[in-house]
Motif scaffolding. Structure first.
Motif, PDB file in Angstrom:
ATOM      1  N   LEU A   1       0.829  -1.207   0.000  1.00  0.00           N
ATOM      2  CA  LEU A   1       0.000   0.000   0.000  1.00  0.00           C
ATOM      3  C   LEU A   1       0.863   1.257   0.000  1.00  0.00           C
ATOM      4  O   LEU A   1       0.541   2.244  -0.674  1.00  0.00           O
ATOM      5  CB  LEU A   1      -0.953  -0.014   1.196  1.00  0.00           C
ATOM      6  CG  LEU A   1      -2.085  -1.040   1.104  1.00  0.00           C
ATOM      7  CD1 LEU A   1      -2.799  -1.176   2.442  1.00  0.00           C
ATOM      8  CD2 LEU A   1      -3.064  -0.678  -0.003  1.00  0.00           C
ATOM      9  N   THR A   2       1.959   1.229   0.724  1.00  0.00           N
ATOM     10  CA  THR A   2       2.896   2.359   0.712  1.00  0.00           C
ATOM     11  C   THR A   2       3.463   2.548  -0.688  1.00  0.00           C
ATOM     12  O   THR A   2       3.571   3.682  -1.182  1.00  0.00           O
ATOM     13  CB  THR A   2       4.031   2.131   1.726  1.00  0.00           C
ATOM     14  OG1 THR A   2       3.448   2.010   3.022  1.00  0.00           O
ATOM     15  CG2 THR A   2       5.033   3.258   1.713  1.00  0.00           C
TER      16      THR A   2
ATOM     17  N   MET B   1       2.002   1.702  -3.464  1.00  0.00           N
ATOM     18  CA  MET B   1       0.919   2.225  -4.294  1.00  0.00           C
ATOM     19  C   MET B   1       0.782   3.741  -4.121  1.00  0.00           C
ATOM     20  O   MET B   1       0.581   4.460  -5.099  1.00  0.00           O
ATOM     21  CB  MET B   1      -0.410   1.558  -3.934  1.00  0.00           C
ATOM     22  CG  MET B   1      -0.561   0.157  -4.465  1.00  0.00           C
ATOM     23  SD  MET B   1      -2.083  -0.641  -3.900  1.00  0.00           S
ATOM     24  CE  MET B   1      -3.307   0.367  -4.710  1.00  0.00           C
ATOM     25  N   GLN B   2       0.882   4.194  -2.890  1.00  0.00           N
ATOM     26  CA  GLN B   2       0.749   5.624  -2.624  1.00  0.00           C
ATOM     27  C   GLN B   2       1.822   6.441  -3.333  1.00  0.00           C
ATOM     28  O   GLN B   2       1.559   7.527  -3.818  1.00  0.00           O
ATOM     29  CB  GLN B   2       0.864   5.908  -1.119  1.00  0.00           C
ATOM     30  CG  GLN B   2      -0.408   5.724  -0.370  1.00  0.00           C
ATOM     31  CD  GLN B   2      -0.226   6.116   1.085  1.00  0.00           C
ATOM     32  OE1 GLN B   2       0.780   5.804   1.711  1.00  0.00           O
ATOM     33  NE2 GLN B   2      -1.226   6.799   1.626  1.00  0.00           N
TER      34      GLN B   2
ATOM     35  N   SER C   1       3.604   5.634  -6.036  1.00  0.00           N
ATOM     36  CA  SER C   1       3.869   5.306  -7.430  1.00  0.00           C
ATOM     37  C   SER C   1       2.947   6.064  -8.380  1.00  0.00           C
ATOM     38  O   SER C   1       1.736   6.121  -8.189  1.00  0.00           O
ATOM     39  CB  SER C   1       3.695   3.803  -7.653  1.00  0.00           C
ATOM     40  OG  SER C   1       3.873   3.507  -9.014  1.00  0.00           O
TER      41      SER C   1
ATOM     42  N   ASP D   1       3.183   5.117 -11.583  1.00  0.00           N
ATOM     43  CA  ASP D   1       3.098   4.115 -12.647  1.00  0.00           C
ATOM     44  C   ASP D   1       1.900   3.200 -12.404  1.00  0.00           C
ATOM     45  O   ASP D   1       1.812   2.519 -11.380  1.00  0.00           O
ATOM     46  CB  ASP D   1       4.406   3.312 -12.666  1.00  0.00           C
ATOM     47  CG  ASP D   1       4.406   2.236 -13.729  1.00  0.00           C
ATOM     48  OD1 ASP D   1       3.762   2.430 -14.783  1.00  0.00           O
ATOM     49  OD2 ASP D   1       5.067   1.202 -13.513  1.00  0.00           O
ATOM     50  N   GLU D   2       0.977   3.182 -13.358  1.00  0.00           N
ATOM     51  CA  GLU D   2      -0.249   2.380 -13.222  1.00  0.00           C
ATOM     52  C   GLU D   2       0.059   0.884 -13.103  1.00  0.00           C
ATOM     53  O   GLU D   2      -0.561   0.177 -12.316  1.00  0.00           O
ATOM     54  CB  GLU D   2      -1.172   2.627 -14.415  1.00  0.00           C
ATOM     55  CG  GLU D   2      -2.502   1.922 -14.325  1.00  0.00           C
ATOM     56  CD  GLU D   2      -3.344   2.362 -13.126  1.00  0.00           C
ATOM     57  OE1 GLU D   2      -4.054   1.498 -12.567  1.00  0.00           O
ATOM     58  OE2 GLU D   2      -3.294   3.539 -12.751  1.00  0.00           O
TER      59      GLU D   2
ATOM     60  N   GLU E   1       2.728  -0.516 -11.868  1.00  0.00           N
ATOM     61  CA  GLU E   1       3.298  -0.756 -10.539  1.00  0.00           C
ATOM     62  C   GLU E   1       2.190  -0.756  -9.477  1.00  0.00           C
ATOM     63  O   GLU E   1       2.196  -1.585  -8.563  1.00  0.00           O
ATOM     64  CB  GLU E   1       4.333   0.337 -10.226  1.00  0.00           C
ATOM     65  CG  GLU E   1       5.287  -0.029  -9.124  1.00  0.00           C
ATOM     66  CD  GLU E   1       6.389   1.001  -8.999  1.00  0.00           C
ATOM     67  OE1 GLU E   1       6.163   2.033  -8.326  1.00  0.00           O
ATOM     68  OE2 GLU E   1       7.471   0.786  -9.584  1.00  0.00           O
ATOM     69  N   ARG E   2       1.237   0.156  -9.602  1.00  0.00           N
ATOM     70  CA  ARG E   2       0.114   0.196  -8.662  1.00  0.00           C
ATOM     71  C   ARG E   2      -0.741  -1.062  -8.788  1.00  0.00           C
ATOM     72  O   ARG E   2      -1.175  -1.628  -7.783  1.00  0.00           O
ATOM     73  CB  ARG E   2      -0.735   1.448  -8.891  1.00  0.00           C
ATOM     74  CG  ARG E   2      -0.096   2.711  -8.331  1.00  0.00           C
ATOM     75  CD  ARG E   2      -1.092   3.848  -8.202  1.00  0.00           C
ATOM     76  NE  ARG E   2      -1.816   4.132  -9.435  1.00  0.00           N
ATOM     77  CZ  ARG E   2      -1.420   4.995 -10.372  1.00  0.00           C
ATOM     78  NH1 ARG E   2      -0.301   5.671 -10.204  1.00  0.00           N
ATOM     79  NH2 ARG E   2      -2.136   5.192 -11.452  1.00  0.00           N
TER      80      ARG E   2
ATOM     81  N   GLN F   1       0.251  -4.013  -9.749  1.00  0.00           N
ATOM     82  CA  GLN F   1       1.033  -5.110  -9.173  1.00  0.00           C
ATOM     83  C   GLN F   1       0.947  -5.069  -7.645  1.00  0.00           C
ATOM     84  O   GLN F   1       0.770  -6.106  -6.994  1.00  0.00           O
ATOM     85  CB  GLN F   1       2.487  -5.023  -9.631  1.00  0.00           C
ATOM     86  CG  GLN F   1       3.348  -6.156  -9.132  1.00  0.00           C
ATOM     87  CD  GLN F   1       4.785  -6.016  -9.621  1.00  0.00           C
ATOM     88  OE1 GLN F   1       5.186  -5.004 -10.177  1.00  0.00           O
ATOM     89  NE2 GLN F   1       5.572  -7.045  -9.395  1.00  0.00           N
ATOM     90  N   ALA F   2       1.038  -3.889  -7.076  1.00  0.00           N
ATOM     91  CA  ALA F   2       0.954  -3.753  -5.621  1.00  0.00           C
ATOM     92  C   ALA F   2      -0.444  -4.135  -5.132  1.00  0.00           C
ATOM     93  O   ALA F   2      -0.584  -4.795  -4.098  1.00  0.00           O
ATOM     94  CB  ALA F   2       1.306  -2.324  -5.210  1.00  0.00           C
ATOM     95  N   LEU F   3      -1.466  -3.733  -5.865  1.00  0.00           N
ATOM     96  CA  LEU F   3      -2.834  -4.081  -5.480  1.00  0.00           C
ATOM     97  C   LEU F   3      -3.034  -5.595  -5.511  1.00  0.00           C
ATOM     98  O   LEU F   3      -3.665  -6.167  -4.623  1.00  0.00           O
ATOM     99  CB  LEU F   3      -3.837  -3.398  -6.402  1.00  0.00           C
ATOM    100  CG  LEU F   3      -5.311  -3.675  -6.100  1.00  0.00           C
ATOM    101  CD1 LEU F   3      -5.674  -3.267  -4.681  1.00  0.00           C
ATOM    102  CD2 LEU F   3      -6.195  -2.968  -7.121  1.00  0.00           C
TER     103      LEU F   3
END
Length: 97
Positions: free
Chosen positions: A31-32, A34-35, A37, A39-40, A42-43, A45-47
């Motif tokens: 989540l950190t 995602m906040q 980034s 880059d869609e 990368e977000r 992937q984090a999600l």
């Protein structure tokens, strides 16, 4: 209530709680990420990592719930510990059953 029962279940509860802390740590880091980034990809992937780890955390919650239910079913989960014993778990963890 035997001290052995309490010791074994305390160890099981600690193991489950340790297993629960791992996915929570990964979710926090994802989540950190995602906040921070822009880059869609990368977000996304984090999600996905958060979703996978959330399922992993839920399995640990179900295991802990099962452990508590076993203790209650055995008549050992709600009574006060005998003198000199320590209760192995506190059932007042937010009312979740």
């Amino acid at each position: 209530m035997s001290g052995t029962y309490i010791s074994v279940n305390r160890e099981r509860a600690h193991g489950i709680l340790h297993a629960l802390s791992q996915p929570l740590t990964v979710m926090s880091l994802a989540l950190t990420m995602m906040q921070g980034s822009a880059d869609e990809a990368e977000r996304a992937q984090a999600l996905e990592a958060v979703m996978v780890e959330c399922q992993r955390a839920m399995r640990s919650v179900y295991q802990l719930r099962s452990l508590l239910d076993e203790a209650v079913d055995a008549g050992r989960g709600l009574e006060a510990p005998a003198p000199g014993e320590t209760a192995w778990v506190d059932r007042s963890f937010g009312g979740m059953a």
